[in-house]
Motif scaffolding. Structure first.
Motif, PDB file in Angstrom:
ATOM      1  N   UNK A 142      45.399  33.226  41.817  1.00 28.56           N
ATOM      2  CA  UNK A 142      46.556  32.225  42.334  1.00 28.56           C
ATOM      3  C   UNK A 142      47.434  31.683  41.238  1.00 28.56           C
ATOM      4  N   UNK A 143      48.564  31.419  41.413  1.00 26.64           N
ATOM      5  CA  UNK A 143      49.358  30.817  40.494  1.00 26.64           C
ATOM      6  C   UNK A 143      49.210  29.450  40.548  1.00 26.64           C
ATOM      7  N   UNK A 144      49.028  28.925  39.069  1.00 27.40           N
ATOM      8  CA  UNK A 144      48.355  27.389  38.972  1.00 27.40           C
ATOM      9  C   UNK A 144      49.394  26.432  39.222  1.00 27.40           C
ATOM     10  N   UNK A 145      49.465  25.414  39.760  1.00 26.23           N
ATOM     11  CA  UNK A 145      50.541  24.352  39.887  1.00 26.23           C
ATOM     12  C   UNK A 145      49.870  23.121  39.372  1.00 26.23           C
ATOM     13  N   UNK A 146      50.604  23.009  38.208  1.00 27.11           N
ATOM     14  CA  UNK A 146      50.071  21.580  37.343  1.00 27.11           C
ATOM     15  C   UNK A 146      50.627  20.493  37.947  1.00 27.11           C
ATOM     16  N   UNK A 147      50.062  19.596  38.446  1.00 20.98           N
ATOM     17  CA  UNK A 147      50.501  18.107  39.018  1.00 20.98           C
ATOM     18  C   UNK A 147      50.074  17.095  38.419  1.00 20.98           C
ATOM     19  N   UNK A 148      50.820  16.384  37.757  1.00 26.22           N
ATOM     20  CA  UNK A 148      50.621  15.084  36.808  1.00 26.22           C
ATOM     21  C   UNK A 148      51.371  14.102  37.122  1.00 26.22           C
ATOM     22  N   UNK A 149      50.865  12.837  36.780  1.00 29.33           N
ATOM     23  CA  UNK A 149      51.711  11.606  36.787  1.00 29.33           C
ATOM     24  C   UNK A 149      51.769  11.065  35.388  1.00 29.33           C
ATOM     25  N   UNK A 150      52.802  10.521  35.112  1.00 28.36           N
ATOM     26  CA  UNK A 150      53.284  10.110  33.838  1.00 28.36           C
ATOM     27  C   UNK A 150      53.760   8.509  33.763  1.00 28.36           C
ATOM     28  N   UNK A 151      52.934   7.952  32.479  1.00 32.45           N
ATOM     29  CA  UNK A 151      53.635   6.637  32.233  1.00 32.45           C
ATOM     30  C   UNK A 151      54.775   6.714  31.035  1.00 32.45           C
ATOM     31  N   UNK A 152      55.168   8.083  30.574  1.00 37.41           N
ATOM     32  CA  UNK A 152      56.178   7.954  29.771  1.00 37.41           C
ATOM     33  C   UNK A 152      55.930   9.399  28.673  1.00 37.41           C
ATOM     34  N   UNK A 153      54.691   9.419  28.254  1.00 32.51           N
ATOM     35  CA  UNK A 153      54.395  10.615  27.317  1.00 32.51           C
ATOM     36  C   UNK A 153      53.849  11.867  27.919  1.00 32.51           C
ATOM     37  N   UNK A 154      52.680  11.681  28.642  1.00 31.31           N
ATOM     38  CA  UNK A 154      52.012  12.719  29.106  1.00 31.31           C
ATOM     39  C   UNK A 154      53.032  13.817  29.876  1.00 31.31           C
ATOM     40  N   UNK A 155      54.051  13.302  30.551  1.00 35.80           N
ATOM     41  CA  UNK A 155      54.990  14.222  31.253  1.00 35.80           C
ATOM     42  C   UNK A 155      55.492  15.108  30.280  1.00 35.80           C
ATOM     43  N   UNK A 156      56.421  14.761  29.470  1.00 38.91           N
ATOM     44  CA  UNK A 156      57.067  15.575  28.523  1.00 38.91           C
ATOM     45  C   UNK A 156      56.218  16.444  27.889  1.00 38.91           C
ATOM     46  N   UNK A 157      55.141  15.898  27.429  1.00 37.79           N
ATOM     47  CA  UNK A 157      54.324  16.946  26.583  1.00 37.79           C
ATOM     48  C   UNK A 157      53.701  18.019  27.534  1.00 37.79           C
ATOM     49  N   UNK A 180      64.645   7.189  26.182  1.00 40.06           N
ATOM     50  CA  UNK A 180      64.326   8.298  25.286  1.00 40.06           C
ATOM     51  C   UNK A 180      63.287   9.278  26.083  1.00 40.06           C
ATOM     52  N   UNK A 181      62.310   8.535  26.347  1.00 43.67           N
ATOM     53  CA  UNK A 181      61.099   9.213  27.181  1.00 43.67           C
ATOM     54  C   UNK A 181      61.971   9.592  28.584  1.00 43.67           C
ATOM     55  N   UNK A 182      62.541   9.039  29.194  1.00 42.53           N
ATOM     56  CA  UNK A 182      63.218   9.826  30.420  1.00 42.53           C
ATOM     57  C   UNK A 182      64.327  10.849  30.126  1.00 42.53           C
ATOM     58  N   UNK A 183      65.051  10.720  29.234  1.00 46.72           N
ATOM     59  CA  UNK A 183      65.865  11.915  28.661  1.00 46.72           C
ATOM     60  C   UNK A 183      65.090  12.920  28.201  1.00 46.72           C
ATOM     61  N   UNK A 184      63.888  12.797  27.550  1.00 42.30           N
ATOM     62  CA  UNK A 184      63.075  14.191  27.121  1.00 42.30           C
ATOM     63  C   UNK A 184      62.650  14.722  28.453  1.00 42.30           C
ATOM     64  N   UNK A 185      62.338  14.012  29.354  1.00 41.25           N
ATOM     65  CA  UNK A 185      61.722  14.802  30.738  1.00 41.25           C
ATOM     66  C   UNK A 185      62.980  15.567  31.522  1.00 41.25           C
ATOM     67  N   UNK A 186      64.143  14.741  31.742  1.00 39.75           N
ATOM     68  CA  UNK A 186      64.856  15.020  32.783  1.00 39.75           C
ATOM     69  C   UNK A 186      65.876  16.281  32.253  1.00 39.75           C
ATOM     70  N   UNK A 243      64.111  14.619  18.957  1.00 44.52           N
ATOM     71  CA  UNK A 243      65.061  13.589  19.350  1.00 44.52           C
ATOM     72  C   UNK A 243      66.456  14.083  19.313  1.00 44.52           C
ATOM     73  N   UNK A 244      66.861  15.004  18.147  1.00 44.40           N
ATOM     74  CA  UNK A 244      68.124  15.943  17.856  1.00 44.40           C
ATOM     75  C   UNK A 244      68.605  16.732  19.153  1.00 44.40           C
ATOM     76  N   UNK A 245      67.592  17.173  19.797  1.00 39.37           N
ATOM     77  CA  UNK A 245      67.835  18.283  20.730  1.00 39.37           C
ATOM     78  C   UNK A 245      68.054  17.545  22.248  1.00 39.37           C
ATOM     79  N   UNK A 246      67.858  16.218  22.284  1.00 42.50           N
ATOM     80  CA  UNK A 246      68.387  15.690  23.551  1.00 42.50           C
ATOM     81  C   UNK A 246      69.454  15.040  23.658  1.00 42.50           C
TER      82      UNK A 246
END
Length: 495
Positions: free
Chosen positions: A134-149, A174-180, A466-469
């Motif tokens: 099966x294809x693995x679906x990673x499902x996660x909640x983040x308080x800011x850092x886990x999500x982008x990593x 910055x955290x939000x822009x990294x993710x979106x 940071x530069x890339x976002x």
């Protein structure tokens, strides 16, 4: 013989390391824990001469016993490579009477990179070992850092998709822009109208939905987690505590078997639990100092033995710690309950129903390794300014919480043991809060003007993350109610 992992809520459930990584969360809602914490089989003199990758193998081979040497070394080599901006991977800086273990030199400039760089490789290897098609679906909640990593780790990894939920108004700009701005055809980022605990509870609810699980299986998908509830996140975190002690010993900063106190800023309890595991493996760690921000549920727990999430949720300048349900604490509760799954199950049920639980006096006596305290918003800002004014070293907001708690611990106890602080994020990730703490005159600057000013005053290069976002387009703009999380996942997967 393979090390077995058991569920904290039903210790008759036993799986290998690879199956625990694949599942993420036990079907009964429990967390997988090793039946025993293995002892290091290399001396500190041997570890002192090892690179980060070599240390990672020596630690992880003891936990992930059903991985072959080649499999594990391949995962380690792919994880700890040029994505990190230093060969040391986790360098240690000395400032103002403490050692700061810099865990933010990875792709997303936060400590989550230390584990989330390797988790995708551990997961894919685990799938192959267990003949998962099966294809693995990673499902996660983040308080800011886990999500982008997690997004950075899993982006375009074949055989995977990743869905990240974050509190829409609960992370730094910055955290939000990294993710979106995250690229990758297999990535999906969703803001929720709620806080991190709402996101985390929603994700756990989806994991426990048997009807949805059947729908996924029919469509060729299966869920797994990149949150720190996954043992594949926790084990790599143990590595950097072993590595850091060995490097301080190698540099002559610690004598043979000299104790080292460790301060960890934490909300979900995973990072300090990893230090506790390292201590139990034989690393001469003294006191484990648990640092909280104004959401001081962990401080209150260590002070009273009662865990109570029934309180105001406070948005702070250290958002990755804005958590009232510390999931990884359950692993410690299970341990101090003598691996009694019935006790753990009852306490977690109390938490679910009434929002609180209390451990017994006997269980409290087993918490002597830990000390808890917290830093207010004003104290956090003052700590950033004090350390910068005295040394020129710039702390992020989370590290400043830990730094202030170190001072409180020393003042309260008179303990003069050498201390290492887990520095969990680059100050560039929280530039506005950091720069305003140093001097309020910076308040009128834009986020990226602040980045350039931080570069000027600190002399530390602006990270590539940071530069890339700066000019990256927003690729994810979905925002949903908490109750719509499940349907949002189904829509993304086309089921």
């Amino acid at each position: 013989m393979d090390l077995i992992y058991r569920s904290t809520r039903d210790n008759k459930v036993s799986v290998t390391a690879s199956k625990a990584i694949l599942k993420g969360l036990a079907e009964d809602g429990g967390l997988f824990v090793p039946e025993t914490v293995p002892a290091l089989d290399r001396s500190m003199d041997e570890l002192a001469g090892m690179s980060y990758r070599e240390t990672a193998y020596e630690v992880m081979k003891l936990f992930l016993t059903d991985f072959t040497e080649d499999e594990l070394k391949d995962c380690i080599a792919k994880a700890y490579d040029e994505k990190f901006d230093t060969e040391e991977i986790a360098p240690i800086k000395e400032a103002d009477g403490a050692y700061y273990l810099e865990l933010f030199h990875g792709a997303t400039i936060a400590f989550k990179d230390m584990a989330l760089s390797i988790l995708p490789h551990l997961l894919i290897t685990s799938a192959k070992k267990n003949q998962v098609k099966d294809e693995i679906v990673i499902l996660t909640a983040t308080s800011g850092d886990t999500g982008k990593a997690a997004l950075a780790g899993f982006a375009d990894v074949p055989g995977t998709k990743i869905v990240v939920f974050y509190p829409k108004n609960g992370v730094s700009p910055i955290q939000e822009k990294q993710m979106v701005t995250q690229k990758g055809d297999n990535t999906f980022v969703v803001g929720i109208k709620g806080n991190f605990d709402d996101a985390q509870t929603g994700v756990k609810k989806i994991f426990g939905d048997k009807a949805l699980e059947a729908e996924l299986a029919e469509a060729g998908f299966r869920f797994s987690s990149a949150n720190s509830i996954n043992i594949g996140r926790l084990v790599p975190q143990v590595v950097y505590y072993v590595y850091a002690y060995a490097k301080l010993y190698a540099a002559g900063k610690l004598a043979k078997d000299e104790r080292l106190n460790v301060v960890v800023p934490t909300g979900n309890f995973g990072n300090i639990l990893a230090a506790y595991y390292a201590k139990n493996m034989g690393v001469p760690i003294g006191k484990l100092i648990c640092a909280s921000n104004d959401n001081k549920v962990l401080y209150d727990f260590f002070a009273t033995g009662t865990y109570d999430r029934n309180r105001e949720f406070i948005l702070t300048t250290s958002p990755s710690m804005d958590i009232l349900i510390s999931s990884n604490l359950e692993r410690l509760i299970y341990r101090i309950a003598g691996a009694d799954d019935a006790v753990d199950r009852e306490l977690m049920e109390n938490l679910s129903v009434s929002g609180k639980y209390a451990v017994t006096d006997e269980m409290k006596t087993q918490l002597t390794d830990f000390y808890g305290n917290y830093a207010s918003e004003a104290e956090t800002a003052a700590e950033i300014k004090e350390v910068y004014d005295k040394t020129g070293y710039v702390l992020d907001t989370h590290t400043a919480v830990a730094s202030k708690v170190r001072r409180k611990y020393a003042a309260e106890t008179g303990d003069g043991t050498k201390t290492m602080i887990a520095s969990t994020a680059s100050p560039y990730k929280f530039t506005r809060s950091v720069m305003n703490a140093i001097d309020i005159k910076y308040d009128s600057m834009s986020d990226f003007e602040l980045v350039d000013e931080l570069n000027r005053i600190s002399g530390v290069a602006v990270p590539g993350a940071i530069e890339e976002i700066r000019t990256a387009p927003v690729l994810h703009d979905t925002v949903v109610e908490v109750d719509d999380m499940k349907d949002t996942v189904k829509k993304f997967l086309g089921i």
